[in-house]
Design an enzyme around this catalytic site. Structure first.
Site, PDB file in Angstrom:
ATOM      1  CB  SER A 198      -0.965  -0.042   1.189  1.00  0.00           C
ATOM      2  OG  SER A 198      -1.946   0.939   1.046  1.00  0.00           O
ATOM      3  CG  ASP A 205      -5.936  -1.709  -4.657  1.00  0.00           C
ATOM      4  OD1 ASP A 205      -4.874  -2.283  -4.371  1.00  0.00           O
ATOM      5  OD2 ASP A 205      -6.501  -0.901  -3.899  1.00  0.00           O
ATOM      6  CG  HIS A 238      -5.199  -2.388  -0.537  1.00  0.00           C
ATOM      7  ND1 HIS A 238      -4.713  -1.739  -1.656  1.00  0.00           N
ATOM      8  CD2 HIS A 238      -4.692  -1.708   0.518  1.00  0.00           C
ATOM      9  CE1 HIS A 238      -3.968  -0.717  -1.277  1.00  0.00           C
ATOM     10  NE2 HIS A 238      -3.924  -0.678   0.028  1.00  0.00           N
TER      11      HIS A 238
END
Ligand SMILES: *[C@@H]1O[C@H](CO)[C@@H](O)[C@H](O)[C@H]1NC(C)=O
Ligand SMILES: *[C@@H]1O[C@H](CO)[C@@H](O)[C@H](O)[C@H]1NC(C)=O
Ligand SMILES: *[C@@H]1O[C@H](CO)[C@@H](O)[C@H](O)[C@H]1NC(C)=O
Ligand SMILES: *[C@@H]1O[C@H](CO)[C@@H](O)[C@H](O)[C@H]1NC(C)=O
Ligand SMILES: *[C@@H]1O[C@H](CO)[C@@H](O)[C@H](O)[C@H]1NC(C)=O
Length: 387
Positions: free
Chosen positions: A172, A268, A332
């Site tokens: 991330s 995502d 994610h």
């Protein structure tokens, strides 16, 4: 972490051994190390507390190999949001605890065949700028320190002389940091070392939201301005582009030279929720259910998502030295946990797990450019629930 000044390992080894005895099935406890010595260099979390990392030492053939993994957790774009972080682990090491290593950080050879015996460092994320901030002044009213780049430098400098190979990674906001810092990290290590970078869920694209606004561009502009990030974005890009554009992988990667691997979903879940459909773009909350669970999307919403996937694929680098694994799971971050990295029922493209794809690419066993079929195809994601 090897401290070049004292030529010593700053690792509480006794403590480490006693913790390793209590090995859990699904991950290994990784003690936390507070880097107090970094405070003198101004490398601190948003609240001024010392930066922290977790470390497990390498063994056998992995003793001279280093995996540096940067934690994620969004960004803070204004003073209010950054102050909020100082009250939890996203902005202060006072609230951080020991955690366990799994997935690419785990020491199980079966589920992590290529990195299980490397030296593994996980850098905690407490700056809110993808490790790019560097403002000398501290506002006395808030005591906020914007020092993410210094945190990265203080914590990621592994034992340069002994390093034969290294992989800079993260998920991330940390996956974005692994792209933005890739060339820097490479230049820090001996030219003989094999150095590459691996971004998990860090390929945030420059796309308009469903109302037609440039929400993510405005977010990144705020982050770069607030944290004084410009001088810490890749100079290869900065010289050509307006600074905040260099926060987007699609503009910065073509200017960089170190090999990179991109693991990302074309759907995502963070990007759908914050880039495509931020709440500002959906005041009537028509997307509320679909954002959380792709199975609940209407056919027109699904069509919008397919359009987002097309934009995502178009934004990917064309260089065939870039490795990629673009899945169609609505998720994610997948490298930090065994169920998605490599296990029974973990996601695959063409029968290849993520662990195998990244290992094949890192070790030059094969070029890896795998793109999953369009949702709802059936090739992967059996055990992934939405985040
Ligand atoms: C900070 O940003 C958030 C998100 O855009 C916004 O809701 C909030 O009003 C902003 N606060 C200030 C003080 O600008
Ligand atoms: C990349 O493409 C070039 C030109 O098409 C080709 O010669 C080379 O073998 C390719 N490299 C990989 C790793 O596939
Ligand atoms: C994947 O594996 C299955 C079973 O081992 C096999 O039948 C199938 O042909 C493989 N598919 C690909 C694309 O390699
Ligand atoms: C898998 O997906 C393909 C194409 O979407 C479809 O034709 C096929 O029936 C599916 N197979 C299974 C077992 O679901
Ligand atoms: C995946 O889900 C199936 C049931 O759908 C379960 O039997 C299996 O244990 C799960 N695998 C993992 C790795 O969690």
């Amino acid at each position: 972490m090897f401290d070049p000044k004292s030529r010593a390992w700053i690792v509480p080894s006794l403590c480490l051994i006693s913790l390793l005895v209590s090995l859990e099935v699904d991950g290994s406890p990784a003690p936390m190390i507070l880097l107090e010595s970094a405070v003198a260099k101004g490398a601190v979390c948003l609240d001024g507390s010392p930066p922290a990392y977790h470390f497990l030492p390498g063994s056998g053939s992995g003793v001279n190999s280093w995996l540096v993994f940067m934690e994620g957790g969004g960004w803070c774009r204004n003073v209010t949001e950054c102050v909020e972080r100082t009250g939890n682990f996203r902005g202060s090491s006072k609230f951080m605890k020991e955690l366990s290593f799994s997935g690419i950080l785990g020491d199980n050879q079966k589920t992590n065949p290529d990195f299980y015996n490397w030296n593994r460092i996980k850098i905690r994320y407490c700056d809110g700028s993808s490790f790019t901030g560097d403002v000398e002044a501290v506002d006395p009213a808030t005591n906020l320190h914007y020092r993410g780049a210094r945190v990265h430098h203080a914590t990621s400098h592994a034992n340069v002389a002994e390093c034969l190979q290294a992989l800079l990674s993260g998920c991330s906001a940390g996956g974005l940091a692994s792209i933005l810092h890739c060339d820097d990290f490479r230049n820090l290590l001996p030219s003989s070392a094999n150095v590459k970078c691996f971004s998990d869920a860090g390929y945030f694209i420059d796309a308009k939201d469903i109302s037609g606004a440039d929400s993510v561009k405005s977010l990144y502009t705020d982050v770069v301005n607030l944290h004084g990030s410009t001088k810490n974005l890749p100079s290869s890009c900065n010289s050509m582009e307006t600074p905040s554009r260099c926060f987007f992988p699609q503009y910065v990667m073509p200017t960089m030279s170190t090999p990179l691997f991109i693991l990302n979903s074309a759907y995502d879940s963070w990007q759908i929720m914050n880039i495509l459909v931020p709440s500002s773009a959906d005041p009537g909350q028509a997307w509320a259910e679909c954002k959380l669970d792709i199975k609940k999307c209407s056919s027109s919403q699904l069509q919008t998502l397919q359009g987002f996937r097309s934009q995502f694929l178009q934004a990917l680098p064309t260089s065939n030295s870039t490795g990629m694994f673009i899945i169609s799971c609505h998720t994610h971050c997948q490298s930090g946990g065994r169920p998605t990295w490599q296990d029974v029922d973990s996601p695959m493209i063409e029968n290849t797990t993520i662990a195998k794809a990244v290992g094949d690419w890192y070790n030059d066993r094969s070029a890896v450019r795998k793109i999953d079929c369009e949702y709802p195809c059936n090739s992967s994601c059996p055990n992934i629930t939405n985040e």
